[in-house]
Write a protein that holds these residues in place. Sequence first.
Motif, PDB file in Angstrom:
ATOM      1  N   ASN A  72       0.823  -1.214   0.000  1.00 57.41           N
ATOM      2  CA  ASN A  72       0.000   0.000   0.000  1.00 57.41           C
ATOM      3  C   ASN A  72       0.858   1.266   0.000  1.00 57.41           C
ATOM      4  OD1 ASN A  72      -2.542  -1.146  -0.117  1.00 57.41           O
ATOM      5  ND2 ASN A  72      -2.741  -1.352   2.079  1.00 57.41           N
ATOM      6  N   ILE A  73       2.023   1.200   0.663  1.00 57.85           N
ATOM      7  CA  ILE A  73       2.926   2.353   0.685  1.00 57.85           C
ATOM      8  C   ILE A  73       3.583   2.526  -0.676  1.00 57.85           C
ATOM      9  CG2 ILE A  73       5.039   3.283   1.706  1.00 57.85           C
ATOM     10  CD1 ILE A  73       4.253   1.862   4.318  1.00 57.85           C
ATOM     11  N   ARG A  74       4.072   1.433  -1.243  1.00 60.41           N
ATOM     12  CA  ARG A  74       4.759   1.511  -2.542  1.00 60.41           C
ATOM     13  C   ARG A  74       3.829   1.970  -3.658  1.00 60.41           C
ATOM     14  NH1 ARG A  74       8.573  -3.919  -2.748  1.00 60.41           N
ATOM     15  NH2 ARG A  74      10.221  -3.143  -1.383  1.00 60.41           N
TER      16      ARG A  74
ATOM     17  N   MET B 133      -0.938   4.387  -2.225  1.00 63.69           N
ATOM     18  CA  MET B 133      -2.240   4.427  -1.572  1.00 63.69           C
ATOM     19  C   MET B 133      -2.131   5.038  -0.172  1.00 63.69           C
ATOM     20  SD  MET B 133      -4.935   1.287  -0.915  1.00 63.69           S
ATOM     21  CE  MET B 133      -4.995   0.990  -2.687  1.00 63.69           C
ATOM     22  N   TRP B 134      -1.027   4.697   0.523  1.00 67.92           N
ATOM     23  CA  TRP B 134      -0.765   5.287   1.835  1.00 67.92           C
ATOM     24  C   TRP B 134       0.443   6.212   1.701  1.00 67.92           C
ATOM     25  CZ3 TRP B 134      -1.002   0.261   5.289  1.00 67.92           C
ATOM     26  CH2 TRP B 134      -2.336  -0.215   5.297  1.00 67.92           C
ATOM     27  N   LEU B 135       0.256   7.451   2.089  1.00 67.92           N
ATOM     28  CA  LEU B 135       1.287   8.464   1.913  1.00 67.92           C
ATOM     29  C   LEU B 135       2.107   8.650   3.183  1.00 67.92           C
ATOM     30  CD1 LEU B 135      -0.849  11.107  -0.009  1.00 67.92           C
ATOM     31  CD2 LEU B 135       0.583   9.280  -0.959  1.00 67.92           C
ATOM     32  N   GLU B 136       3.240   9.333   3.030  1.00 70.42           N
ATOM     33  CA  GLU B 136       4.110   9.646   4.158  1.00 70.42           C
ATOM     34  C   GLU B 136       3.317  10.344   5.264  1.00 70.42           C
ATOM     35  OE1 GLU B 136       8.349  12.043   4.846  1.00 70.42           O
ATOM     36  OE2 GLU B 136       7.484  11.784   2.853  1.00 70.42           O
ATOM     37  N   ASN B 137       3.509   9.896   6.504  1.00 67.42           N
ATOM     38  CA  ASN B 137       2.855  10.430   7.710  1.00 67.42           C
ATOM     39  C   ASN B 137       1.374  10.071   7.819  1.00 67.42           C
ATOM     40  OD1 ASN B 137       5.270  11.705   8.558  1.00 67.42           O
ATOM     41  ND2 ASN B 137       4.840  13.439   7.207  1.00 67.42           N
ATOM     42  N   GLN B 138       0.880   9.226   6.913  1.00 64.99           N
ATOM     43  CA  GLN B 138      -0.516   8.800   6.993  1.00 64.99           C
ATOM     44  C   GLN B 138      -0.660   7.670   8.013  1.00 64.99           C
ATOM     45  OE1 GLN B 138      -2.347   8.036   3.200  1.00 64.99           O
ATOM     46  NE2 GLN B 138      -3.969   6.738   4.072  1.00 64.99           N
TER      47      GLN B 138
ATOM     48  N   SER C  87       5.587  -3.951  14.597  1.00 63.84           N
ATOM     49  CA  SER C  87       6.856  -3.724  15.284  1.00 63.84           C
ATOM     50  C   SER C  87       8.033  -3.929  14.348  1.00 63.84           C
ATOM     51  CB  SER C  87       6.983  -4.657  16.495  1.00 63.84           C
ATOM     52  OG  SER C  87       5.996  -4.367  17.459  1.00 63.84           O
ATOM     53  N   GLU C  88       8.002  -4.974  13.532  1.00 65.53           N
ATOM     54  CA  GLU C  88       9.116  -5.251  12.622  1.00 65.53           C
ATOM     55  C   GLU C  88       9.235  -4.167  11.545  1.00 65.53           C
ATOM     56  OE1 GLU C  88       9.212  -9.206  11.087  1.00 65.53           O
ATOM     57  OE2 GLU C  88       9.364 -10.136  13.094  1.00 65.53           O
ATOM     58  N   LEU C  89       8.108  -3.657  11.072  1.00 64.87           N
ATOM     59  CA  LEU C  89       8.163  -2.585  10.073  1.00 64.87           C
ATOM     60  C   LEU C  89       8.623  -1.276  10.714  1.00 64.87           C
ATOM     61  CD1 LEU C  89       4.975  -3.280   7.930  1.00 64.87           C
ATOM     62  CD2 LEU C  89       7.358  -3.700   7.319  1.00 64.87           C
ATOM     63  N   THR C  90       8.293  -1.088  11.983  1.00 63.48           N
ATOM     64  CA  THR C  90       8.772   0.099  12.698  1.00 63.48           C
ATOM     65  C   THR C  90      10.280   0.029  12.893  1.00 63.48           C
ATOM     66  OG1 THR C  90       6.655   0.339  13.851  1.00 63.48           O
ATOM     67  CG2 THR C  90       8.563   1.451  14.818  1.00 63.48           C
ATOM     68  N   GLU C  91      10.785  -1.142  13.289  1.00 64.99           N
ATOM     69  CA  GLU C  91      12.220  -1.317  13.469  1.00 64.99           C
ATOM     70  C   GLU C  91      12.970  -1.124  12.160  1.00 64.99           C
ATOM     71  OE1 GLU C  91      12.669  -5.169  15.175  1.00 64.99           O
ATOM     72  OE2 GLU C  91      11.788  -4.605  17.103  1.00 64.99           O
ATOM     73  N   ALA C  92      12.328  -1.463  11.043  1.00 65.92           N
ATOM     74  CA  ALA C  92      12.960  -1.317   9.725  1.00 65.92           C
ATOM     75  C   ALA C  92      12.877   0.104   9.202  1.00 65.92           C
ATOM     76  CB  ALA C  92      12.310  -2.267   8.724  1.00 65.92           C
ATOM     77  N   GLY C  93      12.182   1.009   9.939  1.00 68.50           N
ATOM     78  CA  GLY C  93      12.100   2.395   9.513  1.00 68.50           C
ATOM     79  C   GLY C  93      11.004   2.687   8.513  1.00 68.50           C
ATOM     80  N   ILE C  94      10.117   1.713   8.246  1.00 67.96           N
ATOM     81  CA  ILE C  94       9.033   1.909   7.290  1.00 67.96           C
ATOM     82  C   ILE C  94       7.848   2.597   7.960  1.00 67.96           C
ATOM     83  CG2 ILE C  94       7.358   0.701   5.819  1.00 67.96           C
ATOM     84  CD1 ILE C  94       9.525  -1.413   5.354  1.00 67.96           C
TER      85      ILE C  94
ATOM     86  N   SER D 289       3.540   6.375  17.493  1.00 68.21           N
ATOM     87  CA  SER D 289       3.418   7.449  18.476  1.00 68.21           C
ATOM     88  C   SER D 289       2.408   7.013  19.530  1.00 68.21           C
ATOM     89  CB  SER D 289       2.962   8.745  17.798  1.00 68.21           C
ATOM     90  OG  SER D 289       2.800   9.779  18.746  1.00 68.21           O
ATOM     91  N   GLN D 290       2.859   6.903  20.763  1.00 69.22           N
ATOM     92  CA  GLN D 290       2.013   6.412  21.837  1.00 69.22           C
ATOM     93  C   GLN D 290       0.771   7.306  21.988  1.00 69.22           C
ATOM     94  OE1 GLN D 290       4.071   5.839  25.508  1.00 69.22           O
ATOM     95  NE2 GLN D 290       2.329   4.879  26.544  1.00 69.22           N
ATOM     96  N   GLY D 291      -0.366   6.662  21.969  1.00 68.12           N
ATOM     97  CA  GLY D 291      -1.621   7.380  22.127  1.00 68.12           C
ATOM     98  C   GLY D 291      -2.213   7.900  20.830  1.00 68.12           C
ATOM     99  N   LEU D 292      -1.394   7.928  19.756  1.00 68.60           N
ATOM    100  CA  LEU D 292      -1.869   8.449  18.481  1.00 68.60           C
ATOM    101  C   LEU D 292      -2.026   7.367  17.425  1.00 68.60           C
ATOM    102  CD1 LEU D 292       0.199  11.764  18.221  1.00 68.60           C
ATOM    103  CD2 LEU D 292      -2.189  11.494  18.918  1.00 68.60           C
ATOM    104  N   GLY D 293      -1.122   6.396  17.423  1.00 69.77           N
ATOM    105  CA  GLY D 293      -1.216   5.324  16.450  1.00 69.77           C
ATOM    106  C   GLY D 293       0.081   5.084  15.710  1.00 69.77           C
ATOM    107  N   THR D 294      -0.021   4.392  14.590  1.00 71.00           N
ATOM    108  CA  THR D 294       1.131   4.044  13.761  1.00 71.00           C
ATOM    109  C   THR D 294       0.989   4.726  12.414  1.00 71.00           C
ATOM    110  OG1 THR D 294       1.236   1.889  14.863  1.00 71.00           O
ATOM    111  CG2 THR D 294       2.476   2.137  12.820  1.00 71.00           C
ATOM    112  N   PHE D 295       2.103   5.278  11.919  1.00 67.04           N
ATOM    113  CA  PHE D 295       2.057   6.093  10.708  1.00 67.04           C
ATOM    114  C   PHE D 295       3.148   5.666   9.727  1.00 67.04           C
ATOM    115  CE2 PHE D 295       0.444   8.408  14.292  1.00 67.04           C
ATOM    116  CZ  PHE D 295      -0.694   9.056  13.825  1.00 67.04           C
ATOM    117  N   VAL D 296       2.941   5.993   8.456  1.00 66.60           N
ATOM    118  CA  VAL D 296       3.962   5.769   7.440  1.00 66.60           C
ATOM    119  C   VAL D 296       5.122   6.708   7.736  1.00 66.60           C
ATOM    120  CG1 VAL D 296       4.519   5.833   4.981  1.00 66.60           C
ATOM    121  CG2 VAL D 296       2.236   5.118   5.734  1.00 66.60           C
ATOM    122  N   ALA D 297       6.313   6.160   7.833  1.00 72.14           N
ATOM    123  CA  ALA D 297       7.490   6.953   8.177  1.00 72.14           C
ATOM    124  C   ALA D 297       7.955   7.782   6.987  1.00 72.14           C
ATOM    125  CB  ALA D 297       8.619   6.046   8.657  1.00 72.14           C
TER     126      ALA D 297
END
Length: 235
Positions: free
Chosen positions: A16-18, A21-26, A50-57, A61-69
């Motif tokens: 979806n990122i590539r 469909m999902w943009l940076e910071n979405q 967690s694995e995608l977060t560790e890979a920098g993808i 943000s605690q309390g806000l959610g997970t976003f495209v890096a």
Amino acid sequence: MSTPKFAQIKQFIVNNIRSGMWLENQRVPSENELTAQFSVSRMTARRALSELTEAGILTRSQGLGTFVASFKSQSSLLEIKNIADEVKARNGNYSCTILVMEAIHAIAPIAIALGVEVDSHVYRSVIVHNENDQPLQVEERFVNPHLAKDYLHQDFHRHTPHEYLSQVAPLTEARHTVEAIMPSSEMCQWLNLYNEEPCLQVIRRTWSSAGIVSFARLVSPGSKYRLGGHLTFKK
């Protein structure tokens, strides 16, 4: 063999990122949303995120959610990683272009950096590391032949210089400096930069127990690469 569920979720997110469909910071689906969508446990969904977060993808943000890096590739400033592993961790396709493999006479700055005599033979390589067929980093490396005598005979399409040197002269120490530079015309050509832009340059010297192994210059486009790190302090 079927693909594990957590890997399916990771591929779904990356696709979806590539595709754009999902943009940076979405914001991306939460653990609960992925759990329902893929009919998996929350632990499985958490592992994928967690694995995608560790890979920098992704970034969380605690309390806000997970976003495209940010779309810049990230390397750690606090540890030395194999660039091929970094690319693969982001589900990218790694390849390299070997530009130079040669033995040269060491001029004074190189001899000093490697701890060898001026005008003695050292090895030099210039390799472009690619992610998804796009230049990500130029690595110019000078190697002490006494500690890696077969360096010039390696197939660096199969393994990187870092991997080879880690095997023949295990790393015990490393020092590096980081600075922003404007690339030369030759560097622009290697990195496929049509308009000059600041680049990130890392100068790195590495040691094994037997002495200085290599002296490398790593240059990446500032728009594609960044350095980061995480420190944990004991109370």
